[in-house]
Design an enzyme around this catalytic site. Structure first.
Site, PDB file in Angstrom:
ATOM      1  N   SER A   1       0.841  -1.196   0.000  1.00 57.33           N
ATOM      2  CA  SER A   1       0.000   0.000   0.000  1.00 57.33           C
ATOM      3  C   SER A   1       0.885   1.258   0.000  1.00 57.33           C
ATOM      4  O   SER A   1       1.741   1.410  -0.868  1.00 57.33           O
ATOM      5  CB  SER A   1      -0.944  -0.038   1.204  1.00 57.33           C
TER       6      SER A   1
ATOM      7  N   ARG B   1     -11.994   6.174  10.314  1.00 50.55           N
ATOM      8  CA  ARG B   1     -11.618   4.762  10.292  1.00 50.55           C
ATOM      9  C   ARG B   1     -12.701   3.918   9.635  1.00 50.55           C
ATOM     10  O   ARG B   1     -12.405   2.975   8.888  1.00 50.55           O
ATOM     11  CB  ARG B   1     -11.355   4.272  11.715  1.00 50.55           C
TER      12      ARG B   1
ATOM     13  N   ASP C   1      -8.922  -6.168  -4.825  1.00 51.98           N
ATOM     14  CA  ASP C   1      -8.474  -4.908  -4.233  1.00 51.98           C
ATOM     15  C   ASP C   1      -8.907  -3.771  -5.154  1.00 51.98           C
ATOM     16  O   ASP C   1      -8.279  -3.504  -6.167  1.00 51.98           O
ATOM     17  CB  ASP C   1      -6.951  -4.927  -4.071  1.00 51.98           C
TER      18      ASP C   1
ATOM     19  N   HIS D   1      -8.223  -5.042  -0.304  1.00 49.68           N
ATOM     20  CA  HIS D   1      -6.909  -4.436  -0.071  1.00 49.68           C
ATOM     21  C   HIS D   1      -6.180  -5.079   1.106  1.00 49.68           C
ATOM     22  O   HIS D   1      -4.957  -5.186   1.110  1.00 49.68           O
ATOM     23  CB  HIS D   1      -7.073  -2.937   0.157  1.00 49.68           C
ATOM     24  N   ASP D   2      -6.918  -5.516   2.107  1.00 49.40           N
ATOM     25  CA  ASP D   2      -6.308  -6.129   3.282  1.00 49.40           C
ATOM     26  C   ASP D   2      -5.583  -7.432   2.968  1.00 49.40           C
ATOM     27  O   ASP D   2      -4.867  -7.965   3.830  1.00 49.40           O
ATOM     28  CB  ASP D   2      -7.370  -6.399   4.352  1.00 49.40           C
TER      29      ASP D   2
END
Length: 379
Positions: free
Chosen positions: A149, A219, A316, A349-350
């Site tokens: 990232s 968040r 992602d 994405h994680d």
């Protein structure tokens, strides 16, 4: 099995010039090292962190439960980045809230807490600070620089700012710049923080408050973008929190996904600094090595001489495979040595933080080849 990690810190008195035209002096950089530096210092690997991570990349802290480093599945003895073979350095970036000098620290010139007056930092500034740290550690050349990232952006920037100091770059789930949608998400998150009544223009420390409401929303927005639609539907679907009928309320937390997001927001607001969030998302926005080349990424990457491994994940959507392929094409345009793995994974994405066997094998194989190059030369 994880090993015990020891946080370290190095002080730098000399001013570090920043891209903004400002500078910062009298600052500290927090870092950790794992493994042993070999005799000719050819086995060093720098790990660059993403938005809310730190220098605590691997291992655990003695006597602390649930203190594993954020990439502990990737780095350690016998793991893809094997600390029996590599000397790994994790660095906390300036502006962070995890040990390196940031907005919550005192400005040595004024004696006041920086707060909103902490200078804006960029990916390139972080790389320059990391290079200073490596200088002090006596490391001239990196066997590899690696990050996911935002960390991948730093790895890419290393190959452009210090091409002679990097042999390999591992860029995971990253991009050559942010698209408009990504910048938009960052801006909404920043507005959530800046419009919190407890923010006080970034000088909330002196008021003894924390803009937790804004941090929670920031968040929650971010977390939505880190997960794929498949994962959210599989984990939560439309399941109600209590497993009962709808309450027909606009205020109640009814769906499990709502409960999950609020939990993540509450947890984040307890440990992360609001000014740090603004700084780091801005650094993400600003990164664009092709800008000074009229948007021509191939021209921008002509400076790079390292060999590359790029990894992306099919679901992602924040840093899509298409963005990694842009980097691959630009490197190939310059005749660079590039390996590329596009992993069909459902995690969004994680995924770059998770235990996908194909992903871990790809990284392991690449680092095996790097180790063979310096171990063979030492034989």
């Amino acid at each position: 099995m994880s090993f015990v990690a020891t946080p370290q810190s190095m002080h730098f008195e000399a001013a570090l010039p920043l891209q903004s035209g400002e500078s910062i002096r009298g600052y500290d950089v927090a870092y950790e090292t794992y493994g042993t530096l070999n005799a000719d210092k050819s086995n060093a690997v720098l790990i660059c962190h993403a938005l809310n991570a730190s220098h605590h990349v691997a291992g655990v802290y003695e006597g602390q439960e649930k203190s594993e480093g954020w990439w502990d599945n990737m780095i350690g003895p016998g793991k893809p980045v094997d600390t029996n073979r590599f000397f790994v350095i994790g660095v906390n970036n300036l502006g962070s809230c995890f040990g390196s000098t940031g907005p919550m620290h005192k400005n040595p010139d004024s004696g006041e807490i920086y707060g909103a007056d902490f200078p804006v930092v960029t990916v390139e500034d972080w790389v320059n600070a990391q290079a200073r740290l490596l200088d002090q550690l006596g490391i001239q050349t990196l066997a590899a620089v690696m990050g996911g990232s935002l960390g991948g952006m730093q790895a890419l920037s290393w190959t452009l700012q210090y091409p002679e100091r990097v042999k390999h770059a591992v860029v995971v789930a990253s991009a050559p710049n942010l698209n408009a949608e990504n910048i938009a998400f960052n801006e909404v998150a920043r507005r959530a923080i800046a419009t919190d009544p407890d923010f006080h223009g970034g000088h909330f420390y002196k008021h003894g408050v924390v803009p937790k409401r804004g941090l929670r929303i920031a968040r929650m927005i971010g977390h939505i973008t880190y997960l794929s639609d498949d994962v959210m539907n599989e984990k939560f679907g439309r399941i109600l929190r209590e497993g009962v009928d709808l309450k027909y309320s606009t205020q109640e937390v009814e769906f499990q996904i709502e409960s999950y997001l609020r939990y993540q927001g509450d947890k984040f607001a307890e440990y992360f600094d609001a000014n740090t969030y603004l700084l780091i998302t801005r650094a993400l926005d600003y990164f664009d090595p092709a800008k000074k080349f009229g948007g021509n990424l191939s021209a921008a990457l002509a400076e790079a001489s390292a060999k590359f491994l790029l990894v992306s994940f099919t679901t992602d959507w924040r840093f899509s495979p298409a963005r990694s392929r842009e980097i691959v094409r630009a490197l190939l345009d310059n005749g660079r040595d590039v390996s590329y793995a596009e992993i069909d994974a459902p995690h969004g994405h994680d995924a770059f933080l998770l235990d996908d066997p194909r992903y871990l094998r790809a990284v392991s194989s690449y680092f095996e080849s790097i180790a063979a190059s310096f171990e063979g030369s030492a034989a």
